[in-house]
Design an enzyme around this catalytic site. Structure first.
Site, short mmCIF file in Angstrom:
data_model
loop_
_atom_site.label_atom_id
_atom_site.label_comp_id
_atom_site.label_asym_id
_atom_site.label_seq_id
_atom_site.Cartn_x
_atom_site.Cartn_y
_atom_site.Cartn_z
CE LYS A 71 -3.49 2.83 0.81
NZ LYS A 71 -4.58 3.10 -0.12
CG ASN A 106 -1.05 5.53 -1.72
OD1 ASN A 106 -1.57 5.14 -2.77
ND2 ASN A 106 -1.74 5.68 -0.60
CB CYS A 137 -4.09 8.43 0.84
SG CYS A 137 -5.67 7.77 1.40
CE LYS A 142 -3.81 8.39 6.02
NZ LYS A 142 -3.17 7.08 6.23
#
Length: 289
Positions: free
Chosen positions: A211, A215, A267, A270
């Site tokens: 994940k 990102n 998202c 962070k």
């Protein structure tokens, strides 16, 4: 199959509605009584195209339910998803207090084999903390031999296209520990397997890392094309011509290569900070990001 999802934010509510649309009996859990009462009455606390109709249809069909306590449904649940928030702490690390609170609640309540699945975005190593919290609660109850297992199932949803992303995913990533847990997750995702969507099984740390890596890569592409755009202005080049040309290379592709004000949203900032912090903790500076 009965599934409980703790947390009715963006990820939890969309996941619950979509799982129920695929025939799963889903109960969404949230301690916010006003939010739960509103959901029971068909009031959706977030805006996502098509979500209100999806929720109402599955509530009417008896496949989607809303409660304020995990205790109400854990005995009948095969899988418990944790989908609570992990906001950034002051040092950039992910705040895991809500995730560990769900793990503690699970440990206080679980009585038989149940799969605890983390859907929240969490740094590598969180599964070990979750396991320790659950075991501590089981020991405190005098039930240290109660069976449970952990899995990681990160989400890859875009705001405005979350339902499409969930129902027709590029890939489904599942970190798992045993064949028993894998079969349970295969059963849950059977409609996706039947439709030949890519369901990728791996170990827990790899799923947790995926994940953040995804990102961070997208944020990096945005930052990269902005650097190229700045240089284009200095040398008289047209960045739109440049990005179109490099995007035509199949190894690069054209997505997330649009110059602008930089990356943002709930998202990317962070998650980039959290990945940098994880690198610092392990003595591995993340120089690119």
């Amino acid at each position: 199959m009965n599934v409980a999802i703790v947390g009715t934010g963006y990820v939890g509510l969309v996941s619950g509605a979509c799982f129920s649309e695929n025939g799963v009996n889903v109960t969404c859990v949230d301690i916010d009584t006003a939010k739960i009462e509103g959901l029971r009455q068909g009031r959706i606390p977030i805006y996502e195209p098509g979500l209100d109709e999806l929720v109402k249809r599955n509530v009417a069909a008896g496949r989607l339910h809303f409660v304020t306590s995990l205790a109400e449904v854990i005995d009948s649940s095969d899988i418990v998803f944790c989908a609570v928030g992990t906001p950034a702490d002051e040092d950039g690390s992910a705040d895991l207090s809500h995730v560990l609170a769900v793990a503690a609640d699970f440990g206080r309540l679980v009585k038989r084999y149940t799969l605890f699945v983390t859907k929240s975005t969490v740094p590598v190593g969180t599964s070990a903390l979750v396991r320790a919290e659950i075991k501590a609660q089981l020991a405190a109850r005098g039930c240290p031999d109660t069976e449970f297992e952990l899995a990681s199932n990160p989400e890859f949803l875009k705001e405005g296209a979350a339902i499409k992303d969930f129902m027709s995913p590029d890939r489904v990533v599942i970190g798992i520990e045993s064949e028993r847990g894998r079969k349970l997750m295969e059963r849950l995702y059977r409609p996706f397997l039947l439709n030949n969507f890519r369901v990728m099984f791996m170990d827990l740390p790899s799923a947790e890392m995926t994940k953040y890596a995804a990102n961070a890569m997208l944020a990096t592409r945005i930052s990269f094309i902005n650097e190229i755009a700045n240089l284009c202005e200095k040398v008289g080049a047209d960045v739109n011509c440049v990005r179109t040309a490099i995007g035509a290379d199949v190894r690069i592709g054209g997505k997330f290569l649009y110059p602008g004000c930089g990356y943002g949203g709930s998202c990317f900032p962070k998650d980039v900070r959290a990945l940098i912090h994880t690198g610092e903790e392990h003595g591995c500076p993340m120089k690119v990001i």
